[in-house]
Design a protein around this motif. Structure first.
Motif, PDB file in Angstrom:
ATOM      1  N   UNK A   1       0.841  -1.200   0.000  1.00 50.38           N
ATOM      2  CA  UNK A   1       0.000   0.000   0.000  1.00 50.38           C
ATOM      3  C   UNK A   1       0.873   1.245   0.000  1.00 50.38           C
ATOM      4  N   UNK A   2       1.975   1.176   0.733  1.00 46.91           N
ATOM      5  CA  UNK A   2       2.817   2.371   0.828  1.00 46.91           C
ATOM      6  C   UNK A   2       3.771   2.434  -0.353  1.00 46.91           C
ATOM      7  N   UNK A   3       3.734   3.530  -1.056  1.00 46.92           N
ATOM      8  CA  UNK A   3       4.611   3.723  -2.189  1.00 46.92           C
ATOM      9  C   UNK A   3       5.435   4.958  -1.894  1.00 46.92           C
ATOM     10  N   UNK A   4       6.702   4.831  -1.811  1.00 48.17           N
ATOM     11  CA  UNK A   4       7.547   5.973  -1.488  1.00 48.17           C
ATOM     12  C   UNK A   4       8.340   6.339  -2.725  1.00 48.17           C
ATOM     13  N   UNK A   5       8.225   7.586  -3.096  1.00 44.87           N
ATOM     14  CA  UNK A   5       8.828   8.058  -4.326  1.00 44.87           C
ATOM     15  C   UNK A   5      10.041   8.900  -3.971  1.00 44.87           C
ATOM     16  N   UNK A   6      11.199   8.385  -4.217  1.00 44.42           N
ATOM     17  CA  UNK A   6      12.402   9.145  -3.904  1.00 44.42           C
ATOM     18  C   UNK A   6      13.110   9.512  -5.200  1.00 44.42           C
ATOM     19  N   UNK A   7      13.084  10.773  -5.516  1.00 47.86           N
ATOM     20  CA  UNK A   7      13.722  11.204  -6.756  1.00 47.86           C
ATOM     21  C   UNK A   7      15.128  11.701  -6.451  1.00 47.86           C
ATOM     22  N   UNK A   8      15.894  11.726  -7.450  1.00 50.84           N
ATOM     23  CA  UNK A   8      17.241  12.228  -7.254  1.00 50.84           C
ATOM     24  C   UNK A   8      17.198  13.736  -6.988  1.00 50.84           C
ATOM     25  N   UNK A  23      12.255  14.298  -1.350  1.00 54.82           N
ATOM     26  CA  UNK A  23      11.869  13.170  -0.496  1.00 54.82           C
ATOM     27  C   UNK A  23      10.505  13.351   0.157  1.00 54.82           C
ATOM     28  N   UNK A  24       9.546  13.820  -0.642  1.00 54.38           N
ATOM     29  CA  UNK A  24       8.176  13.884  -0.165  1.00 54.38           C
ATOM     30  C   UNK A  24       7.471  12.570  -0.518  1.00 54.38           C
ATOM     31  N   UNK A  25       6.915  11.874   0.458  1.00 56.34           N
ATOM     32  CA  UNK A  25       6.323  10.574   0.151  1.00 56.34           C
ATOM     33  C   UNK A  25       5.056  10.693  -0.690  1.00 56.34           C
ATOM     34  N   UNK A  26       4.941   9.759  -1.632  1.00 51.69           N
ATOM     35  CA  UNK A  26       3.760   9.688  -2.480  1.00 51.69           C
ATOM     36  C   UNK A  26       2.924   8.551  -1.903  1.00 51.69           C
ATOM     37  N   UNK A  27       2.075   8.883  -0.950  1.00 56.19           N
ATOM     38  CA  UNK A  27       1.437   7.858  -0.129  1.00 56.19           C
ATOM     39  C   UNK A  27      -0.076   8.009  -0.186  1.00 56.19           C
ATOM     40  N   UNK A  28      -0.763   6.920  -0.530  1.00 53.91           N
ATOM     41  CA  UNK A  28      -2.223   6.938  -0.627  1.00 53.91           C
ATOM     42  C   UNK A  28      -2.796   5.834   0.266  1.00 53.91           C
ATOM     43  N   UNK A  29      -3.794   6.177   1.089  1.00 53.09           N
ATOM     44  CA  UNK A  29      -4.499   5.186   1.904  1.00 53.09           C
ATOM     45  C   UNK A  29      -5.893   5.023   1.291  1.00 53.09           C
ATOM     46  N   UNK A  30      -6.122   3.902   0.547  1.00 50.24           N
ATOM     47  CA  UNK A  30      -7.342   3.783  -0.266  1.00 50.24           C
ATOM     48  C   UNK A  30      -8.647   3.856   0.540  1.00 50.24           C
ATOM     49  N   UNK A  31      -8.660   3.285   1.756  1.00 53.56           N
ATOM     50  CA  UNK A  31      -9.911   3.249   2.530  1.00 53.56           C
ATOM     51  C   UNK A  31      -9.847   4.221   3.698  1.00 53.56           C
ATOM     52  N   UNK A  32      -9.260   5.395   3.461  1.00 50.77           N
ATOM     53  CA  UNK A  32      -9.069   6.371   4.542  1.00 50.77           C
ATOM     54  C   UNK A  32     -10.374   6.852   5.152  1.00 50.77           C
ATOM     55  N   UNK A  52      -1.148   4.801   8.295  1.00 48.30           N
ATOM     56  CA  UNK A  52       0.272   5.158   8.292  1.00 48.30           C
ATOM     57  C   UNK A  52       0.500   6.586   7.786  1.00 48.30           C
ATOM     58  N   UNK A  53      -0.479   7.101   7.050  1.00 47.87           N
ATOM     59  CA  UNK A  53      -0.370   8.477   6.553  1.00 47.87           C
ATOM     60  C   UNK A  53      -0.236   9.473   7.716  1.00 47.87           C
ATOM     61  N   UNK A  54      -0.911   9.176   8.831  1.00 47.93           N
ATOM     62  CA  UNK A  54      -0.821  10.059  10.002  1.00 47.93           C
ATOM     63  C   UNK A  54       0.627  10.197  10.455  1.00 47.93           C
ATOM     64  N   UNK A  55       1.299   9.056  10.559  1.00 48.38           N
ATOM     65  CA  UNK A  55       2.693   9.064  11.011  1.00 48.38           C
ATOM     66  C   UNK A  55       3.572   9.832  10.017  1.00 48.38           C
ATOM     67  N   UNK A 273      -1.039  11.974   1.053  1.00 42.11           N
ATOM     68  CA  UNK A 273      -0.115  13.031   1.470  1.00 42.11           C
ATOM     69  C   UNK A 273      -0.324  14.197   0.521  1.00 42.11           C
ATOM     70  N   UNK A 274      -0.622  15.369   1.084  1.00 39.72           N
ATOM     71  CA  UNK A 274      -1.145  16.410   0.201  1.00 39.72           C
ATOM     72  C   UNK A 274      -0.429  17.719   0.155  1.00 39.72           C
ATOM     73  N   UNK A 275       0.888  17.748   0.326  1.00 35.71           N
ATOM     74  CA  UNK A 275       1.499  19.059   0.206  1.00 35.71           C
ATOM     75  C   UNK A 275       1.495  19.483  -1.251  1.00 35.71           C
ATOM     76  N   UNK A 276       1.239  20.775  -1.475  1.00 36.44           N
ATOM     77  CA  UNK A 276       1.127  21.247  -2.848  1.00 36.44           C
ATOM     78  C   UNK A 276       2.292  22.158  -3.225  1.00 36.44           C
ATOM     79  N   UNK A 277       3.381  22.071  -2.451  1.00 42.08           N
ATOM     80  CA  UNK A 277       4.539  22.901  -2.779  1.00 42.08           C
ATOM     81  C   UNK A 277       5.265  22.308  -3.985  1.00 42.08           C
ATOM     82  N   UNK A 278       6.034  23.133  -4.661  1.00 38.27           N
ATOM     83  CA  UNK A 278       6.882  22.643  -5.751  1.00 38.27           C
ATOM     84  C   UNK A 278       8.003  23.651  -5.948  1.00 38.27           C
ATOM     85  N   UNK A 279       9.084  23.201  -6.538  1.00 37.95           N
ATOM     86  CA  UNK A 279      10.176  24.128  -6.830  1.00 37.95           C
ATOM     87  C   UNK A 279       9.698  25.239  -7.747  1.00 37.95           C
ATOM     88  N   UNK A 280       8.835  24.875  -8.720  1.00 38.12           N
ATOM     89  CA  UNK A 280       8.381  25.878  -9.686  1.00 38.12           C
ATOM     90  C   UNK A 280       7.645  27.013  -8.977  1.00 38.12           C
TER      91      UNK A 280
END
Ligand code: ZN
Length: 326
Positions: A1-8, A23-32, A52-55, A273-280
């Motif tokens: 269920x947990x998918x962590x997206x670590x980009x260079x 290193x912002x996690x791309x995490x979805x809890x389907x039955x939240x 686990x999204x809470x943590x 996980x819902x942060x909407x920040x970006x470098x752009x």
């Protein structure tokens, strides 16, 4: 269920094009969120368990545990309320007070993306904890107000409701808000604690719908009142231990509570996980700064911008940013 997206973090594209958040996690809890209603009774509700999204959300912040606990409750609350509305945008809770926790902001988008920011005076929190090891939300926030807002974008009106902080817990504060601003009765119970598996949170929210309005029912108003009271009595038996235990499914928890009351569960909704920040976005913000300010912000040629929601540091070379010429 947990998918962590670590980009260079080796950035090659120009700042204004680069949207990476290393290193912002791309995490979805389907039955939240599991919505439910009680057949032939004026009761509908939602059980929220971000798991686990809470943590993941809480541990990115440096606030004291008592502040994080309250933030976890606030996240569960906005998830419960946002998922009951038809809107596109974000639903937010903002609590502002004169206590050690001056500002608590939590929001949830229509897609279930959650984020929060808490601004606490950690020395004042430490002082409070010496006298009172288990401070309530009221102890932390002090006197102030709580606002709930729906923001549907730049060209739309923000719908906002504000009440003074009243009650000891965030559950009581939310109930006070509904009692003063909503047409129908609401019942709210929020949970958050550190478990063996990490931080976990939850919310059980119920609304009493008008008989003959939103629901099909042949019950009399008196029978409706009785059914509402019964639902509250049953809901009150839900414990933090149950809600915060990942091994128990939300549908099973609802069944335990309401199986004799015509329980019907709806389609679960995801939380993320819902942060909407970006470098752009931060890059275009920096471009609006005067040159002097940019030079002042740069340390050894690097400007560091911190996102207060996900606590991620973004680094820009001073030479990448042109800035605003006067
Ligand atoms: Zn962020």
């Amino acid at each position: 269920m947990q998918r962590v997206c670590a980009m260079t973090s080796n950035i090659s594209s120009p700042a204004f094009l680069d949207t990476s958040r290393p290193d912002t996690p791309d995490l979805v809890v389907p039955q939240g969120v599991v919505p439910f209603y009680l057949d032939n009774r004026p009761v509908r509700g939602r059980l929220v368990r971000p798991g686990v999204l809470t943590d993941t959300l809480l541990t990115r912040h440096d606030n004291p545990d008592c502040v994080l606990r309250l933030a976890g409750e606030a996240l569960a609350l906005v998830a419960a309320l946002a998922s009951a509305l038809k809107f596109q945008g974000s639903f937010s809770l903002q609590a502002k007070g004169d206590g050690p926790l001056g500002l608590l902001l939590a929001d949830c988008t229509d897609a279930g993306a959650l984020r929060f920011h808490a601004r606490s005076d950690d020395e004042a929190v430490a002082e409070l904890l010496k006298a009172n090891p288990n401070p309530t939300a009221a102890d932390l926030l002090g006197k102030g107000y709580i606002a709930f807002s729906v923001d549907q974008g730049p060209d739309t009106d923000i719908h906002q409701g504000i009440v003074e902080i009243s009650g000891q817990s965030l559950s009581e504060m939310a109930a006070h808000y509904f009692a003063t601003s909503e047409q129908h009765a609401c019942w709210v119970k929020l949970f958050c604690d550190k478990t063996e598996a990490g931080w976990r949170a939850g919310a059980l929210v119920m609304e009493k719908i008008a008989m003959g309005g939103g629901i099909e029912s042949d019950a009399t108003p008196e029978e409706g009142d009785d059914a509402w009271e019964t639902a509250i009595t049953l809901a009150t038996t839900l414990t933090a231990r149950e809600v915060l235990d990942d091994r128990l499914g939300s549908a099973d928890l609802l069944y335990r509570l309401f199986h004799a009351e015509g329980l019907i569960t709806g389609q679960p909704r995801a939380l993320a996980f819902g942060c909407r920040c970006s470098r752009a976005r931060l890059s275009s913000l920096l471009e609006t700064f005067p040159l002097d300010d940019l030079d002042h912000m740069a340390k050894d040629g690097t400007i560091t911008m911190n996102c207060q929601f996900c606590n991620h540091d973004f680094h820009f070379q001073r030479s990448e940013i042109s800035g605003k010429t006067a």
